[in-house]
Write an enzyme that holds these catalytic residues in place. Structure first.
Site, short mmCIF file in Angstrom:
data_model
loop_
_atom_site.label_atom_id
_atom_site.label_comp_id
_atom_site.label_asym_id
_atom_site.label_seq_id
_atom_site.Cartn_x
_atom_site.Cartn_y
_atom_site.Cartn_z
N GLN A 27 0.80 -1.22 0.00
CA GLN A 27 0.00 0.00 0.00
C GLN A 27 0.84 1.28 0.00
OE1 GLN A 27 -2.71 -0.29 3.35
NE2 GLN A 27 -4.32 -1.12 2.06
N TYR A 54 4.72 -11.65 3.39
CA TYR A 54 4.06 -10.35 3.19
C TYR A 54 4.66 -9.66 1.97
CZ TYR A 54 2.12 -10.76 7.94
OH TYR A 54 1.46 -11.17 9.07
N SER A 151 1.20 -19.06 15.37
CA SER A 151 0.16 -18.12 14.98
C SER A 151 -1.08 -18.88 14.55
CB SER A 151 0.63 -17.20 13.85
OG SER A 151 -0.41 -16.34 13.42
N LYS A 216 -15.76 3.99 11.20
CA LYS A 216 -15.77 4.74 9.93
C LYS A 216 -16.70 4.12 8.88
CE LYS A 216 -11.54 2.56 8.13
NZ LYS A 216 -10.14 2.85 7.72
N THR A 290 -0.63 3.58 7.44
CA THR A 290 -0.10 4.06 6.17
C THR A 290 0.45 5.47 6.27
OG1 THR A 290 -2.32 4.79 5.53
CG2 THR A 290 -1.65 2.59 4.80
N GLN A 294 -1.33 8.22 11.68
CA GLN A 294 -2.04 7.03 12.12
C GLN A 294 -1.24 6.27 13.18
OE1 GLN A 294 -2.78 4.97 8.33
NE2 GLN A 294 -4.95 4.97 8.84
N GLU A 297 -1.48 8.08 16.51
CA GLU A 297 -2.82 7.96 17.08
C GLU A 297 -3.03 6.56 17.65
OE1 GLU A 297 -6.28 9.80 18.24
OE2 GLU A 297 -4.55 10.67 17.21
N ASN A 298 -2.56 5.53 16.91
CA ASN A 298 -2.70 4.15 17.38
C ASN A 298 -1.90 3.91 18.66
OD1 ASN A 298 -4.26 3.57 15.15
ND2 ASN A 298 -2.59 2.68 13.97
#
Length: 336
Positions: A27, A54, A151, A216, A290, A294, A297-298
């Site tokens: 992204q 990934y 995992s 959102k 991204t 963000q 804030e996280n």
């Protein structure tokens, strides 16, 4: 930023882990990723999670470049092995061959000589479990890995692995990386009780349920432009992963959480993170981002203490819509 011990080990991890599942190499470009990593470090995040699969290795490459020059002892680095990394018949799974080959490729991409945690990304039903845990133990004894984990293994799979490790005096699993949120709670009935008994700490992913718990997405409305729900070009299909949660009944329930967040003077994302971290078996919650904004804030989701009354209120709203079936912990065949 607050820090917690990873399971019963002496190593601490940040309550918020920076993850690059569908961001780095997919992204966002390398320059943006580097800025996000810097913002994470500036916010006190010291734990970074990635995987060999990934973006087909590019995520590890980008993360390695972004962490270059940072004192290695100052952060905890996690990667994972299992999903296909190439077209070859052995480029997947948890055989000794693939574990050793993919692990050393990961070290090169991450520009490091060791990992803090190496995780089996799913359970391999084709490879003998003894072969897998023996290979992991060899990497630990060689000093290339500090700790090992799994995992999305179910409770029985974890129990079998621990039994072999104990029988052979191998290094034990100390973490399980599981999907967990106020809407996805399949680990609570079996995996968490076992983990608490065995000293295994959860490092959870999708604590915001792919962004649904941020509020959102609104019932009866189209998803916002450039959101995960519209990310059909992602290498892992961001839109496909979130689609099952974009039901009006779920979105309406999430909307009911907004007054709670407002009263606490926190964002919806921070509320969701605080709920996840209220589980004492959770060592850290993985967050992707991204933009640097963000990330910052996280990071503020750490250190928020919810009262039992607030947790009860959240559960009352979301429990009717939550997934709790432990059978959802399944490992697809990577060769299928």
């Amino acid at each position: 930023m607050q820090y917690r011990r990873l399971g019963s080990t002496g190593m601490y991890v940040s309550e918020i882990t920076y993850g690059n599942w569908i961001t780095h190499g997919s992204q966002v470009d390398s320059d943006a990723a580097k800025k996000c990593v810097k913002a994470a470090l500036d916010s006190g995040i010291t734990t970074f999670d990635t995987a060999d699969s990934y973006a087909f290795g590019r995520a590890e490459t980008v993360l390695g470049k972004s962490l270059k020059g940072v004192k290695r002892e100052s952060y905890e680095l996690i990667t994972k092995i299992y999903w296909p990394t190439g077209e070859g018949k052995n480029d997947r799974g948890l055989s000794r061959k693939h574990i050793f080959e993919s692990f050393h490729d990961s070290l090169k991409r991450l520009q490091t000589d060791h990992l803090d945690v190496l995780i089996c990304h799913r359970y391999d039903h084709e490879t003998p479990l003894e072969e897998t845990v023996s290979a992991l133990n060899d990497l630990v004894r060689q000093g290339k890995v500090h700790y090992v984990g799994v995992s999305e293994w179910n409770a029985e799979e974890i129990r079998k692995g621990l039994a072999i490790q104990d029988k052979n005096n191998y290094n034990r699993f100390i973490t399980n990386q599981a999907q967990y949120s106020a809407l996805y709670r399949v680990i609570e009935k079996e995996v968490v009780p076992l983990s608490m008994r065995e000293g295994i700490g959860q490092i959870v992913f999708s604590p915001l349920c792919q962004g649904v718990l941020t509020g959102k997405y609104l019932p009866g409305k189209k998803p916002p432009a450039n959101s995960r729900a519209t990310d059909k070009n992602s290498l892992v299909g961001g839109a496909g992963f979130i689609s099952g949660w974009l039901r009006d009944d779920v979105l309406a329930a999430v909307h009911e959480l907004k007054p709670i967040a407002k009263e606490l003077n926190i964002t919806m994302a921070q509320l969701a993170l605080a709920w996840v971290l209220s589980n004492e078996n959770v060592s850290s919650a993985i967050m992707g981002a991204t933009t640097p904004a963000q990330v910052k804030e996280n990071a503020k989701g750490s250190g928020i203490s919810l009262t039992p009354e607030v947790i009860k209120q959240i559960n009352k709203i979301l429990s009717p819509h939550a997934e709790t079936d432990p059978r959802k912990n399944q490992s697809p065949n990577p060769r299928a």
